[in-house]
Scaffold this motif. Structure first.
Motif, PDB file in Angstrom:
ATOM      1  N   GLY A   1     -20.477  34.687  -8.394  1.00  0.00           N
ATOM      2  CA  GLY A   1     -19.689  34.150  -7.277  1.00  0.00           C
ATOM      3  C   GLY A   1     -20.175  32.775  -6.883  1.00  0.00           C
ATOM      4  O   GLY A   1     -21.345  32.429  -7.065  1.00  0.00           O
ATOM      5  N   LEU A   2     -19.289  31.991  -6.322  1.00  0.00           N
ATOM      6  CA  LEU A   2     -19.601  30.601  -6.008  1.00  0.00           C
ATOM      7  C   LEU A   2     -20.109  30.480  -4.580  1.00  0.00           C
ATOM      8  O   LEU A   2     -19.626  31.169  -3.684  1.00  0.00           O
ATOM      9  CB  LEU A   2     -18.345  29.736  -6.192  1.00  0.00           C
TER      10      LEU A   2
ATOM     11  N   VAL B   1     -12.141  32.077   2.083  1.00  0.00           N
ATOM     12  CA  VAL B   1     -12.906  32.778   3.113  1.00  0.00           C
ATOM     13  C   VAL B   1     -14.363  32.668   2.691  1.00  0.00           C
ATOM     14  O   VAL B   1     -14.694  32.883   1.525  1.00  0.00           O
ATOM     15  CB  VAL B   1     -12.544  34.275   3.196  1.00  0.00           C
ATOM     16  N   TYR B   2     -15.217  32.300   3.613  1.00  0.00           N
ATOM     17  CA  TYR B   2     -16.655  32.269   3.326  1.00  0.00           C
ATOM     18  C   TYR B   2     -17.272  33.534   3.887  1.00  0.00           C
ATOM     19  O   TYR B   2     -16.946  33.940   5.006  1.00  0.00           O
ATOM     20  CB  TYR B   2     -17.314  31.061   3.980  1.00  0.00           C
ATOM     21  N   VAL B   3     -18.153  34.161   3.105  1.00  0.00           N
ATOM     22  CA  VAL B   3     -18.771  35.385   3.602  1.00  0.00           C
ATOM     23  C   VAL B   3     -20.283  35.327   3.414  1.00  0.00           C
ATOM     24  O   VAL B   3     -20.782  35.042   2.317  1.00  0.00           O
ATOM     25  CB  VAL B   3     -18.229  36.631   2.875  1.00  0.00           C
TER      26      VAL B   3
ATOM     27  N   PRO C   1     -24.167  31.734   1.471  1.00  0.00           N
ATOM     28  CA  PRO C   1     -22.932  32.525   1.596  1.00  0.00           C
ATOM     29  C   PRO C   1     -22.009  32.239   0.402  1.00  0.00           C
ATOM     30  O   PRO C   1     -22.198  31.251  -0.305  1.00  0.00           O
ATOM     31  CB  PRO C   1     -22.285  31.999   2.882  1.00  0.00           C
ATOM     32  N   PHE C   2     -21.017  33.079   0.215  1.00  0.00           N
ATOM     33  CA  PHE C   2     -20.083  32.901  -0.893  1.00  0.00           C
ATOM     34  C   PHE C   2     -18.786  32.252  -0.429  1.00  0.00           C
ATOM     35  O   PHE C   2     -18.371  32.424   0.726  1.00  0.00           O
ATOM     36  CB  PHE C   2     -19.756  34.246  -1.536  1.00  0.00           C
ATOM     37  N   THR C   3     -18.158  31.541  -1.346  1.00  0.00           N
ATOM     38  CA  THR C   3     -16.802  31.038  -1.133  1.00  0.00           C
ATOM     39  C   THR C   3     -15.864  31.927  -1.939  1.00  0.00           C
ATOM     40  O   THR C   3     -16.005  32.020  -3.160  1.00  0.00           O
ATOM     41  CB  THR C   3     -16.661  29.588  -1.652  1.00  0.00           C
TER      42      THR C   3
ATOM     43  N   LEU D   1     -15.107  31.642   8.410  1.00  0.00           N
ATOM     44  CA  LEU D   1     -16.422  32.154   8.033  1.00  0.00           C
ATOM     45  C   LEU D   1     -16.616  33.552   8.606  1.00  0.00           C
ATOM     46  O   LEU D   1     -16.495  33.758   9.810  1.00  0.00           O
ATOM     47  CB  LEU D   1     -17.518  31.230   8.580  1.00  0.00           C
ATOM     48  N   LEU D   2     -16.890  34.499   7.707  1.00  0.00           N
ATOM     49  CA  LEU D   2     -17.199  35.872   8.121  1.00  0.00           C
ATOM     50  C   LEU D   2     -18.673  36.121   7.867  1.00  0.00           C
ATOM     51  O   LEU D   2     -19.173  35.847   6.771  1.00  0.00           O
ATOM     52  CB  LEU D   2     -16.415  36.862   7.255  1.00  0.00           C
TER      53      LEU D   2
END
Ligand SMILES: [Fe+2]
Ligand SMILES: [Fe+2]
Ligand SMILES: [Zn+2]
Lengths: 120, 500
Positions: free
Chosen positions: B392-393, A27-29, A40-42, A104-105
């Protein structure tokens, strides 16, 4: 147009299929208008976790260094799931509310302007 | 009696065009199996103008002389402790980025031109590619030799080729060249010779070589001078290939245009790394990235595309977006590296107050408004003893492989997101440019080796990030990475200079 290849029938191996993540999904945020975090983060999480756990544990682990993280009013925060308005249900699993692999959120916190009101 | 020496014209003819032969009992098409599948139509290879006007014997003679001088200077640099003459130890980090990010591309170029130097049906094109292949092999070798002196005194130089194949941000240059080399021979030439070497190379070479000159790095400056005459030939090849393809057949025009669009975009994304090097990593600045872009792309490139209009070629797609991005990308990129500075094989730092003022002056419309506040925040956190590192990545672009750190140009506090669904699988991109490249050839980019996804699949060791950095990337954790402040590099420098 499609890929021109030496021989017909070429197809590429899909490197990031769900099966390759050992039971997790991605989930990408991203936090809109917030640039302390450059991108954004993975996140790799089980599709079965409830949204509340994603938000308050997994997301908190990466976003909480921001001083405004704890000031977010989640009742007024807005969400986008893959570009469409979304109302998360905290007790329902990601999978059951349509957050699937490589979704993607994005969330918006318009009342928080960031450091020096500069979206930092 | 026959003359002992051939005149230049005859020698040239015999040692280039005359090296070809007729295929009397073999099928010529089978000898050059890569020539047609891209859809490019060549009606007459003899119309190829040899751009180099050079034969192998003169090539060796000339290069050997150049190399002799070059290595004499490298020796002198080593004997005179050249590493202590650089402007500031921070400068060495620009070299680390160059050695791990750019030098391996020289090797990739060597391999790519060796392949095209075999595959073209026209002998003139084959010979030009073969010579360039040798040039590129020399470039990687001489760069490694130039850097070897620094490797003795600074961290982060030791495992450059291993790192190039694995480290997250080095997948940006690596995947760029992998993409070009896995294309057909004509696309490779449009990608590397034209789009990169002809249109964009000044934006890579000038910053690094003038950067070296401004920062007391004799070894790199000398390398730059020695490569200059090669680069001039490479640029001529880039221009020749475009003109040749466009003049051979009108059906080639749309194919070439599509390649120009693609490779111009990929090239500018790759140059993001150079932009931050210029604006942030050079202690003595040459010019801003924005100024470099204006001089070397907008002026020079503008004239070029005006010239190519008669063939029906227009300026590359999204050139307007890029024109706006020149105000932003270097700042966004250095913030990315600063905030992921625990996972980089070079040091990062907060710009000094003087540098912040220089950035304000060079970027009056964007720096104070959008970027200075981040550095003020970083200073505040550092002063509290909490140097900021992102946990975080990041999410990566499925095409250029850069984290999604670029913002919308009409809304610079909003990150740009693009995506597409292909065969039920979702893919994400940093920009319209990267999105379009994927959509044109999805079967290629579904295979992208995205470093973040690879880590999360468990293919890069682990489980912790530090394990990945130490064991899989082979970084000396605690020495190669982290802030410049307090680094072993800084401590050694201070001891050489007698500073406490
Ligand atoms: Fe080169
Ligand atoms: Fe070159
Ligand atoms: Zn991209």
């Amino acid at each position: 147009m499609s890929l021109k290849t030496l021989k017909p029938g070429y197809s590429g191996e899909v490197k990031d299929r769900l099966e390759n993540f050992n039971g997790n999904q991605l989930v990408y945020v991203g936090w809109d208008h917030q640039l302390l975090f450059c991108a954004p983060f993975t996140l790799a999480v089980s599709p079965d976790i409830p949204f509340g756990q994603l938000r308050d544990q997994v997301m908190a682990s990466v976003f909480s260094p921001h001083p405004e993280w704890t000031q977010i009013n989640w009742d007024s925060a807005g969400w986008l799931l893959d570009g469409k308005a979304f109302v998360p249900q905290l007790d329902v699993s990601l999978q059951a509310q349509g957050i699937d692999h490589k979704s993607l959120l994005r969330f918006q916190t318009p009342e928080l302007a960031g450091f020096m009101s500069a979206a930092v | 009696m026959a003359a002992k020496k051939l005149n230049t014209k005859d020698k040239y003819r015999l040692l280039t065009r005359d090296l070809d032969w007729e295929f009397s009992y073999e099928d010529r098409k089978q000898a050059f199996p890569f020539e047609e599948f891209e859809g490019i139509k060549i009606t007459d290879w003899s119309k190829w103008e040899d751009p180099f006007r050079l034969t192998m014997d003169t090539y060796w003679k000339y290069q050997a002389e150049k190399e002799k001088k070059l290595y004499a200077i490298f020796d002198a640099v080593a004997q005179n402790n050249g590493h202590t003459n650089i402007s500031d130890p921070r400068y060495a980090n620009a070299l680390k980025l160059f050695l791990t990010g750019v030098s391996p591309l020289e090797y990739q170029a060597h391999q790519g031109f060796a392949h095209t130097g075999r595959q073209f049906g026209g002998v003139g094109a084959r010979i030009a590619c073969q010579m360039q292949s040798i040039d590129e092999l020399r470039h990687v070798q001489t760069q490694v030799h130039a850097m070897s002196h620094y490797n003795k005194f600074f961290d982060g130089f030791q495992d450059w080729s291993h790192m190039h194949d694995r480290v997250w941000y080095l997948s940006v240059p690596k995947s760029f060249f992998d993409d070009a080399r896995s294309a057909g021979p004509f696309e490779f030439l449009v990608a590397i010779s034209f789009s990169f070497e002809y249109v964009l190379t000044n934006l890579l070479f000038v910053p690094f070589m003038s950067g070296a000159a401004y920062n007391g790095d004799m070894a790199t400056v000398t390398f730059g001078f020695s490569a200059q005459s090669d680069e001039a030939r490479h640029m001529t090849l880039g221009l020749e290939v475009i003109k040749f393809l466009l003049e051979q057949h009108e059906d080639n025009v749309p194919i070439v245009q599509e390649w120009i669009d693609k490779w111009f975009w990929r090239g500018t994304r790759l140059l993001t790394l150079v932009s931050m090097m210029m604006d942030y990593m050079l202690p003595n600045k040459v010019m801003s990235w924005k100024e470099a872009w204006e001089v070397y792309f907008e002026e020079a490139g503008g004239a070029l595309f005006k010239d190519l209009a008669r063939y029906g070629i227009r300026a590359p797609k999204y050139a307007e977006t890029i024109e706006k991005e020149k105000e932003h990308v270097s700042h966004q990129a250095w913030w990315l590296f600063y905030s992921y500075g625990d996972a980089t094989a070079f040091h990062t730092w907060i710009p000094s107050d003087e540098e912040l003022d220089w950035l304000s002056e060079k970027y009056p419309d964007t720096f104070d408004k959008y970027y200075r506040p981040r550095w003020e925040m970083a200073k505040k956190m550092e002063a509290q003893g909490k140097r900021f590192y992102t946990k975080g990545l990041p999410q990566l672009c499925n095409c250029c492989q850069i984290p999604l750190m670029f913002t919308e140009m009409d809304n610079p506090t909003q990150l740009a997101y693009r995506d597409t669904v292909y065969k039920d699988e979702r893919y994400h991109f940093c920009s319209d440019g990267c999105h379009d490249i994927f959509v044109a050839e999805p079967e290629k980019y579904v295979q992208s080796w995205l470093p973040v996804h690879q880590i999360l699949q468990g293919n890069c060791g682990g489980p912790g990030l530090e394990d990945v950095l130490r064991d899989y990337y082979r970084m000396n954790v605690g020495a190669d990475n982290l802030d410049m402040k307090g680094s072993p590099d800084e401590q050694r420098w201070n001891s050489w200079k007698g500073v406490a």
